[in-house]
Design a protein around this motif. Structure first.
Motif, mmCIF file in Angstrom:
data_model
loop_
_atom_site.group_PDB
_atom_site.id
_atom_site.type_symbol
_atom_site.label_atom_id
_atom_site.label_comp_id
_atom_site.label_asym_id
_atom_site.label_seq_id
_atom_site.Cartn_x
_atom_site.Cartn_y
_atom_site.Cartn_z
ATOM 1 N N VAL A 55 0.840 -1.206 0.000
ATOM 2 C CA VAL A 55 0.000 0.000 0.000
ATOM 3 C C VAL A 55 0.871 1.250 0.000
ATOM 4 C CG1 VAL A 55 -1.690 1.326 1.323
ATOM 5 C CG2 VAL A 55 -1.950 -1.140 1.094
ATOM 6 N N GLN A 56 1.937 1.234 0.799
ATOM 7 C CA GLN A 56 2.839 2.381 0.850
ATOM 8 C C GLN A 56 3.495 2.604 -0.515
ATOM 9 O OE1 GLN A 56 3.259 4.486 3.344
ATOM 10 N NE2 GLN A 56 4.780 5.712 2.253
ATOM 11 N N ALA A 57 3.876 1.523 -1.164
ATOM 12 C CA ALA A 57 4.484 1.651 -2.497
ATOM 13 C C ALA A 57 3.493 2.248 -3.485
ATOM 14 C CB ALA A 57 4.973 0.284 -2.981
ATOM 15 N N ALA B 243 5.896 -0.988 -9.425
ATOM 16 C CA ALA B 243 6.678 -2.218 -9.520
ATOM 17 C C ALA B 243 6.937 -2.795 -8.129
ATOM 18 C CB ALA B 243 7.997 -1.953 -10.242
ATOM 19 N N GLY B 244 7.228 -1.916 -7.166
ATOM 20 C CA GLY B 244 7.439 -2.379 -5.798
ATOM 21 C C GLY B 244 6.181 -2.968 -5.199
ATOM 22 N N ALA B 245 5.042 -2.348 -5.482
ATOM 23 C CA ALA B 245 3.770 -2.871 -4.982
ATOM 24 C C ALA B 245 3.481 -4.242 -5.589
ATOM 25 C CB ALA B 245 2.644 -1.893 -5.287
ATOM 26 N N GLN C 179 5.593 -6.446 -6.663
ATOM 27 C CA GLN C 179 6.475 -7.450 -6.073
ATOM 28 C C GLN C 179 6.024 -7.825 -4.672
ATOM 29 O OE1 GLN C 179 9.076 -9.097 -7.702
ATOM 30 N NE2 GLN C 179 8.687 -10.380 -5.916
ATOM 31 N N ALA C 180 5.599 -6.833 -3.892
ATOM 32 C CA ALA C 180 5.148 -7.113 -2.530
ATOM 33 C C ALA C 180 3.914 -8.012 -2.541
ATOM 34 C CB ALA C 180 4.860 -5.807 -1.796
ATOM 35 N N TYR C 181 2.971 -7.711 -3.417
ATOM 36 C CA TYR C 181 1.777 -8.552 -3.498
ATOM 37 C C TYR C 181 2.123 -9.960 -3.980
ATOM 38 C CZ TYR C 181 -1.308 -4.548 -2.730
ATOM 39 O OH TYR C 181 -1.961 -3.479 -2.189
ATOM 40 N N ARG C 182 3.046 -10.057 -4.931
ATOM 41 C CA ARG C 182 3.444 -11.381 -5.411
ATOM 42 C C ARG C 182 4.128 -12.178 -4.312
ATOM 43 N NH1 ARG C 182 5.675 -9.809 -11.489
ATOM 44 N NH2 ARG C 182 3.603 -9.775 -12.503
ATOM 45 N N ASN C 183 4.886 -11.506 -3.454
ATOM 46 C CA ASN C 183 5.533 -12.195 -2.336
ATOM 47 C C ASN C 183 4.490 -12.813 -1.407
ATOM 48 O OD1 ASN C 183 8.049 -11.498 -3.305
ATOM 49 N ND2 ASN C 183 8.299 -9.744 -1.936
ATOM 50 N N VAL C 184 3.398 -12.081 -1.175
ATOM 51 C CA VAL C 184 2.321 -12.626 -0.340
ATOM 52 C C VAL C 184 1.691 -13.834 -1.024
ATOM 53 C CG1 VAL C 184 0.061 -12.161 0.683
ATOM 54 C CG2 VAL C 184 1.839 -10.399 0.748
ATOM 55 N N LEU C 185 1.386 -13.701 -2.304
ATOM 56 C CA LEU C 185 0.692 -14.764 -3.023
ATOM 57 C C LEU C 185 1.559 -16.014 -3.205
ATOM 58 C CD1 LEU C 185 -1.136 -12.601 -5.699
ATOM 59 C CD2 LEU C 185 -2.188 -13.862 -3.810
ATOM 60 N N SER C 186 2.866 -15.837 -3.221
ATOM 61 C CA SER C 186 3.731 -17.009 -3.330
ATOM 62 C C SER C 186 3.603 -17.904 -2.102
ATOM 63 C CB SER C 186 5.194 -16.577 -3.513
ATOM 64 O OG SER C 186 5.681 -15.940 -2.332
ATOM 65 N N ASP C 187 3.266 -17.297 -0.965
ATOM 66 C CA ASP C 187 3.104 -18.054 0.276
ATOM 67 C C ASP C 187 1.641 -18.391 0.552
ATOM 68 O OD1 ASP C 187 4.164 -19.155 2.757
ATOM 69 O OD2 ASP C 187 3.163 -17.478 3.756
ATOM 70 N N ALA D 105 -2.375 -2.880 -8.853
ATOM 71 C CA ALA D 105 -1.022 -2.341 -9.037
ATOM 72 C C ALA D 105 -0.536 -2.542 -10.471
ATOM 73 C CB ALA D 105 -0.057 -2.993 -8.047
ATOM 74 N N GLU D 106 -0.834 -3.692 -11.043
ATOM 75 C CA GLU D 106 -0.430 -3.937 -12.429
ATOM 76 C C GLU D 106 -1.163 -2.997 -13.379
ATOM 77 O OE1 GLU D 106 0.857 -8.653 -12.311
ATOM 78 O OE2 GLU D 106 -1.236 -8.126 -12.743
ATOM 79 N N LEU D 107 -2.438 -2.744 -13.115
ATOM 80 C CA LEU D 107 -3.183 -1.799 -13.944
ATOM 81 C C LEU D 107 -2.572 -0.404 -13.859
ATOM 82 C CD1 LEU D 107 -5.637 -0.900 -15.645
ATOM 83 C CD2 LEU D 107 -6.878 -0.600 -13.483
ATOM 84 N N LEU D 108 -2.298 0.049 -12.639
ATOM 85 C CA LEU D 108 -1.730 1.386 -12.460
ATOM 86 C C LEU D 108 -0.368 1.494 -13.135
ATOM 87 C CD1 LEU D 108 -2.693 1.939 -8.729
ATOM 88 C CD2 LEU D 108 -3.666 3.112 -10.699
ATOM 89 N N GLY D 109 0.410 0.419 -13.057
ATOM 90 C CA GLY D 109 1.707 0.437 -13.713
ATOM 91 C C GLY D 109 1.595 0.534 -15.226
ATOM 92 N N ARG D 110 0.593 -0.136 -15.777
ATOM 93 C CA ARG D 110 0.426 -0.100 -17.243
ATOM 94 C C ARG D 110 -0.027 1.277 -17.727
ATOM 95 N NH1 ARG D 110 -2.101 -5.225 -16.347
ATOM 96 N NH2 ARG D 110 -4.172 -4.283 -16.658
#
Length: 324
Positions: free
Chosen positions: A196-198, A205-207, A209-217, A231-236
């Motif tokens: 959220v802070q990112a 991109a940081g957001a 990665q952070a969300y993907r780290n959660v989903l990996s676990d 986050a991916e939408l906002l990045g695009r």
């Protein structure tokens, strides 16, 4: 664009127009009348979370909003995301201790209010400040974002309308719930807050990665799945020139990437049906890898809006007709 349209820009804009000045005047007059009659006095903590229907809307919401911002939670018994969001809002209403009041409206029993506010999907959260209604966000959201929105709402209520909240009785019904310690942090709270802070800092991109780290676990984590899609939408859309992107799509209707870009822009701008319709038509007019690319992007945008939204359900049906 903030995730789930969680933005207080509407409040700031509202305060800048003539209607906001009139609302402030009315709020001041209402408080003066209350003071003349001896003051409202402290209220029990249990009155900070109330069930509201059409008959009581004027007194329980509009009139109360001249003293304190009233947050409205539109919900229904069958709505699973509502069951996640409502307890968080109720706990925060008690924690804010008179700086907000939470009004819960069952949309099944109050269709007229649902239509009046233009509700198209639930959960949906609005606020009424000095008689002025404004949207806050739609769908379940991370608690950190909800807190940020409520903090901004309280600040605007104080600075723009002079709403300093209501006094709450010490003890009495609801006090134990109000004073109860916060639940222990979840195993992924730190990562979710970092995401959220990112987002707030524009580090998409940081957001991601952070969300993907959660989903990996935790692959089924609802907050992370929603946050990742946003986050991916906002990045695009962050690197797009909207005018050029729309021109490219108009000039080259067979260019799938151009259509995807405009669909992203439409969704980010709140034109949900336009985004979905464009991608359904792109799927209809393509084949092979291009069709799959458009289909997957549409599914990603469904995640941004939330599966309980009727616009998503309608577009899923349209997509199925095209595919099968």
């Amino acid at each position: 664009m903030q995730p789930r349209n969680m933005s207080m820009s509407g409040v700031v804009d509202l305060a800048a127009v003539k209607a906001a000045g009139e609302a402030k005047t009315k709020a001041e007059q209402a408080r003066a009348e209350t003071a003349r009659q001896g003051g409202a006095g402290a209220v029990p903590a249990s009155s900070l979370v109330i069930d509201v229907d059409e008959a009581g809307f004027e007194s329980d919401v509009l009139q109360r909003s001249t003293e304190v911002p009233v947050v409205i939670d539109f919900w229904a018994e069958w709505c699973e995301p509502c069951k996640q969001l409502s307890p968080v809002l109720e706990r925060l209403a008690l924690e804010y201790n008179g700086r907000i009041v939470l009004a819960k409206i069952d949309v099944d029993a109050n269709q007229a209010l649902m239509q009046q506010f233009g509700i198209q999907g639930i959960p949906a959260v609005f606020a009424v400040v000095a008689g002025q209604a404004l949207p806050l966000f739609q769908g379940a959201a991370p608690e950190a974002q909800i807190r940020q929105t409520l903090d901004q709402l309280v600040q605007v209520g104080e600075e723009r309308f002079g709403l300093t909240g209501i006094a709450v009785e010490a003890g009495g019904e609801g006090a134990e719930q109000q004073e109860a310690p916060a639940p222990p942090p979840g195993p992924h709270d730190a990562l979710l807050e970092a995401a959220v802070q990112a987002l707030d800092e524009g580090d998409f991109a940081g957001a991601v990665q952070a969300y993907r780290n959660v989903l990996s676990d935790d692959p089924v984590n609802t907050e992370a799945k929603l946050g990742l899609a946003q986050a991916e939408l906002l990045g695009r859309v962050g690197g797009l020139d909207p005018q050029q992107a729309r021109k490219d799509a108009a000039d080259s209707p067979a260019d799938v990437d151009a259509q995807l870009a405009v669909a992203d822009l439409d969704l980010a701008g709140g034109h949900v049906e336009d985004a979905f319709s464009r991608l359904v038509e792109t799927v209809r007019g393509t084949a092979g890898d291009d069709r799959e690319k458009a289909r997957l992007r549409l599914l990603e945008l469904f995640e941004v809006i939330g599966g309980d939204d009727p616009r998503v359900a309608a577009s899923r049906a349209a997509l199925a007709r095209v595919l099968f």
